[in-house]
Motif scaffolding. Structure first.
Motif, mmCIF file in Angstrom:
data_model
loop_
_atom_site.group_PDB
_atom_site.id
_atom_site.type_symbol
_atom_site.label_atom_id
_atom_site.label_comp_id
_atom_site.label_asym_id
_atom_site.label_seq_id
_atom_site.Cartn_x
_atom_site.Cartn_y
_atom_site.Cartn_z
ATOM 1 N N UNK A 102 34.425 36.286 38.140
ATOM 2 C CA UNK A 102 34.009 34.969 37.654
ATOM 3 C C UNK A 102 32.500 34.765 37.815
ATOM 4 N N UNK A 103 31.972 35.016 39.005
ATOM 5 C CA UNK A 103 30.542 34.782 39.242
ATOM 6 C C UNK A 103 29.656 35.726 38.435
ATOM 7 N N UNK A 104 30.140 36.919 38.152
ATOM 8 C CA UNK A 104 29.392 37.825 37.276
ATOM 9 C C UNK A 104 29.283 37.236 35.873
ATOM 10 N N UNK B 80 43.347 37.320 24.412
ATOM 11 C CA UNK B 80 42.085 38.054 24.291
ATOM 12 C C UNK B 80 41.619 38.619 25.635
ATOM 13 N N UNK B 81 41.950 37.910 26.709
ATOM 14 C CA UNK B 81 41.450 38.251 28.043
ATOM 15 C C UNK B 81 42.630 38.405 29.000
ATOM 16 N N UNK B 82 42.499 39.352 29.914
ATOM 17 C CA UNK B 82 43.496 39.559 30.960
ATOM 18 C C UNK B 82 42.870 39.164 32.296
ATOM 19 N N UNK B 83 43.601 38.387 33.057
ATOM 20 C CA UNK B 83 43.173 37.944 34.391
ATOM 21 C C UNK B 83 44.009 38.699 35.415
ATOM 22 N N UNK B 84 43.330 39.395 36.321
ATOM 23 C CA UNK B 84 44.023 40.150 37.354
ATOM 24 C C UNK B 84 43.642 39.575 38.711
ATOM 25 N N UNK B 85 44.658 39.187 39.486
ATOM 26 C CA UNK B 85 44.443 38.623 40.819
ATOM 27 C C UNK B 85 44.878 39.668 41.836
ATOM 28 N N UNK B 86 43.992 39.947 42.800
ATOM 29 C CA UNK B 86 44.288 40.891 43.870
ATOM 30 C C UNK B 86 44.603 40.123 45.147
ATOM 31 N N UNK B 87 45.612 40.585 45.856
ATOM 32 C CA UNK B 87 46.039 39.923 47.095
ATOM 33 C C UNK B 87 45.106 40.339 48.230
ATOM 34 N N UNK B 88 43.964 39.698 48.263
ATOM 35 C CA UNK B 88 42.960 39.962 49.287
ATOM 36 C C UNK B 88 42.487 38.637 49.857
ATOM 37 N N UNK C 41 38.863 37.033 50.973
ATOM 38 C CA UNK C 41 39.202 35.986 50.012
ATOM 39 C C UNK C 41 39.813 36.595 48.744
ATOM 40 N N UNK C 42 40.537 35.775 47.982
ATOM 41 C CA UNK C 42 41.180 36.297 46.765
ATOM 42 C C UNK C 42 40.151 36.893 45.804
#
Length: 126
Positions: free
Chosen positions: A45-47, A72-80, A82-83
Motif C-alpha cells: 500500500x505505502x509503495x 483487475x487487482x489481487x490483494x494478498x494478506x500475509x499472516x504476520x 504487523x499484517x
C-alpha cells in the motif's frame, strides 16, 4: 417466479451496457494510475502511495477495493505481525495493459491539440 426475477435471471450483469460498465470503473481519476503503478510488479500500500504521489489513503484504498472487486487487482494478506498486504495485477489486469498503453500513447500524442481546442472554444464561446 415473478417477472422481475425472470428479468434479473436473463441478465446476469449489473450494468446492461458493457462499455459503460467497464469504462465507468477504469475511467475514474485514479484507476489507470494504480494499474500503471502495478505494471512493474507487486507493491504494498505505502509503495503505491509513494508511486502515485498526491492520492489520499482513503482514495487509494477505495480504488484498490474497486479494482479488486472487478478482477483487475489481487490483494494478498500475509499472516504476520504487523499484517503484510500486497497488491498485484491479475491476468485480467495484465490483459488490460495493452489497450491502456494505446490510450495513454494517444493522450500523450494529442494532449496539446485537446488543450488548443479548449482554449479556442473558451475564446469563441458566447
Amino acid at each position: 417466479m415473478s417477472k422481475t426475477s425472470l428479468l434479473a435471471a436473463d441478465r446476469p450483469f449489473d450494468q446492461p451496457c458493457p462499455i459503460r460498465d467497464v469504462l465507468d470503473r477504469i475511467g475514474d481519476q485514479w484507476s489507470l494510475l494504480v494499474l500503471d503503478a502495478l505494471e512493474g510488479g507487486t507493491k504494498r500500500f505505502n509503495e503505491l502511495m509513494r508511486a502515485l504521489g498526491d492520492i489520499s489513503k482513503q482514495m487509494l484504498s477505495q480504488t484498490l477495493k474497486r479494482l479488486e472487486e472487478d478482477g483487475f487487482v489481487r490483494r494478498t494478506v500475509y499472516a504476520e505481525v504487523p499484517p503484510k498486504v500486497e497488491y498485484d495485477l491479475t491476468p485480467l489486469g495484465h490483459s488490460f495493459l495493452v489497450p491502456m498503453r494505446g490510450l495513454v500513447a494517444w493522450a500523450d500524442e494529442h494532449h496539446r491539440h485537446v488543450c488548443e481546442a479548449r482554449a479556442l472554444y473558451r475564446t469563441s464561446a458566447p
